[in-house]
Design an enzyme around this catalytic site. Structure first.
Site, PDB file in Angstrom:
ATOM      1  CB  THR A 103     -14.045  24.625  -8.291  1.00  0.00           C
ATOM      2  OG1 THR A 103     -13.228  23.653  -7.491  1.00  0.00           O
ATOM      3  CG2 THR A 103     -13.222  26.035  -8.509  1.00  0.00           C
ATOM      4  CG  ASP A 104     -18.766  21.387  -8.468  1.00  0.00           C
ATOM      5  OD1 ASP A 104     -19.225  22.193  -7.559  1.00  0.00           O
ATOM      6  OD2 ASP A 104     -19.121  21.289  -9.633  1.00  0.00           O
ATOM      7  CB  CYS A 105     -12.597  19.472  -7.741  1.00  0.00           C
ATOM      8  SG  CYS A 105     -12.168  20.451  -8.807  1.00  0.00           S
ATOM      9  CE1 TYR A 106      -7.503  21.790  -5.084  1.00  0.00           C
ATOM     10  CE2 TYR A 106      -8.548  21.362  -7.171  1.00  0.00           C
ATOM     11  CZ  TYR A 106      -7.526  21.218  -6.462  1.00  0.00           C
ATOM     12  OH  TYR A 106      -6.451  20.351  -6.780  1.00  0.00           O
TER      13      TYR A 106
END
Lengths: 136, 402
Positions: free
Chosen positions: B138-141
């Site tokens: 994901t964008d944050c992970y």
């Protein structure tokens, strides 16, 4: 003096096509009770037996086996309880066909009697923490 | 004579508490009488050491750089799959989980040499475990793959959370069929060839507190060699069953959900276990202190193996097919004698629960309390009794129409 021992015989591949065990009876007047055998010509053979007779004949019989190349071990060296893994639950007690396991009525410790073991290996896979080890 | 937990704790702190095991209390009460024994004794310790399948471990291994989100992805610990349907770094490993490539019962009976329970034992022993993870990113992970060794001493949390342990009584398993069967009650020989049972009887926690008057939610316990707590009543907790005059259930009844920090536990009391032809599990050591708050509570702890009865169940037909009825009842004294009579046949017995280890647990807990290292807790709420209306129900299957 009579002796009776439970032993494990390992036959190297080159002698598995010879008749060896029958000579224990013919030449050395020993009696044997085969508990387990897996002998295929050309491959290493294994036999677990109870060998009994007069001590002098017994010694000669063992010497004969050794000379023809059979490796001999006492059964108790080949069936081992890993004391660190045994939890003394007792699941083995009523499974063992030869009654080698019992429970000390006082301490509820599970006892293993090598002399009663016939090396069938039933306990090895049935032991929940897998504490029984068979080395043949 | 009523004592409070606070009063007992005061005595524990002063090193003056009188602590006995659930085995020792039997003779003491016989000798001195129940009321004298209740006055003198402050705590009775119990113990059990049995395979308990509904056991598992929550892990938080710390964030990697760059970050990876396990949730919705896949995680394996030594090839055994862990559950990832939680936040980024939390996973759950169940005791019965098996590697994807384990042959299971395809080669019957399956050996089930290694599974979740074995990893819990190895983590407790401080062994390194190989973790493999795949995530969707994901964008944050952003990270999608992770392969690393983990060790219990380096990770944030390792919380043992067993949703059903310490069963209050259990069935005796036998086999009426003409072939060997491989069950969670062990290997059962054909035609009543053996009978297996699985509680520590007179030492078992809930058999010493049949109406849950002492053990409740929040009770501090011995768990896996360390300290844990009763978190809830166990799944399938079933208090409303037939009971003897002594209150002891005549069939499986109550159960406990327990929780504790694996970091302070010991692999001697958490043993990875393989049930031939059935699966992997974890043998768990649990010891529970029973505060002697009243004469009644002490009287319950004096229960003996001769006064605890278990139903004999056929695991070849009745159990798998959910058929009601049993082949009679036997006492734990009879079971522990090594032989019982079923349908006039002499049947050798064996236990899957280690009484030897249960004694050791009760004695270790006794030592902790005597030395003032272990104080008792007041339950935050009681375990539900028969009055709660809680029962266990079979599944009502409803056909799914396409």
């Amino acid at each position: 003096m009579d002796v009776s021992q439970r032993i494990v015989l390992h036959f190297p591949p080159r002698i598995t096509n010879q008749s060896i065990v029958c000579r224990l009876a013919k030449d050395f007047d020993l009696s044997f009770n085969i508990l387990k055998a897996s002998v295929t010509p050309g491959e290493e053979g294994l036999m677990v037996m109870e060998l009994s007779g007069d001590q002098r004949n017994y010694d000669k019989g063992i010497q004969y086996l050794t000379e023809v190349g059979v490796k001999i071990q006492s059964l108790s060296q080949d069936v081992v309880r890993n004391e660190a893994r045994c939890t003394h639950c007792g699941a083995c007690v009523n499974l063992c066909p030869s009654g080698a396991f019992s429970i000390d009525p006082e301490t509820r410790n599970v006892l293993f009697d090598h002399n009663k073991c016939v090396g069938c290996g039933l306990c090895v896979k049935a032991c929940p923490p897998r504490a029984m080890e068979l080395y043949f | 004579m009523a004592k409070t937990i606070a009063e007992i704790n005061q005595k524990i702190k002063q090193g003056k508490a009188v602590v006995v095991t659930a085995e020792e209390v039997i003779d003491i009460a016989r000798e001195k009488g129940v009321s004298k024994a209740a006055e003198e004794i402050d705590v009775v310790t119990t113990g059990t050491f049995s395979p308990m399948c509904s056991s598992g471990l929550f892990l938080n291994i710390g964030h990697s750089t760059p970050r990876i989100k396990f949730g919705g992805g896949k995680v394996y610990l030594n090839d055994v799959p862990a559950y990832t349907g939680l936040a980024a770094m939390d996973i759950f490993l169940g005791a019965t989980a098996l590697p994807d490539d384990d042959p299971r019962n395809k080669i019957y009976p399956g050996e089930f040499r290694y599974g979740g329970g074995h990893i819990i034992e190895e983590l407790a022993a401080g062994k390194d475990i190989r973790l493999e993870a795949i995530a969707y990113g994901t964008d944050c992970y952003p990270r999608r793959k992770l392969e690393t060794w983990i060790n219990i001493n380096d990770i944030n949390n390792a919380i043992l959370f067993n949703i059903r342990n310490a069963y209050q009584n259990y069935e005796v398993g036998v086999n009426l069929s003409d072939r060997m069967i491989y069950t969670y009650m062990g290997v059962l020989k054909p035609e009543l060839g053996n009978a297996n049972y699985c509680t520590s009887g007179q030492l078992s926690p809930l058999l010493n507190d049949p109406y849950y008057k002492a053990i409740g939610i929040g009770t501090k316990i011995f768990l896996g060699g360390g300290v844990g707590y009763v978190a809830w009543h166990g799944t399938q907790h079933n208090p409303d069953v037939p009971r003897g005059d002594n209150g002891v259930p005549k069939e499986p009844a109550g159960a406990l959900a327990v929780i504790g920090d694996l970091k302070q536990m010991n692999p001697e009391w958490l043993v990875g276990t393989s049930m031939l032809g059935y699966g992997c599990t974890l043998t768990v050591g649990i010891g529970i202190p029973i505060p002697v708050l009243s004469e009644e509570i002490l009287r319950y702890t004096t229960v003996t193996d001769a006064e605890i009865f278990a139903p004999i169940i056929d695991y070849s037909e009745a159990y798998p097919k959910m058929k009601a009825g049993n082949l009679g009842e036997v006492s734990y004294a009879e079971l522990k004698s090594g032989h019982i009579k079923i349908q006039r046949k002499d049947v050798p017995t064996a236990s899957l629960s280690s009484y030897y280890k249960a004694q050791e647990i009760a004695n270790i807990l006794k030592g902790w309390i005597e030395k003032g290292e272990f104080l008792l807790t007041e339950p935050a709420a009681p375990l539900p009794g028969a009055e709660s209306g809680i029962t266990i129900k079979p599944l009502k299957e409803r056909p799914v129409m396409e």
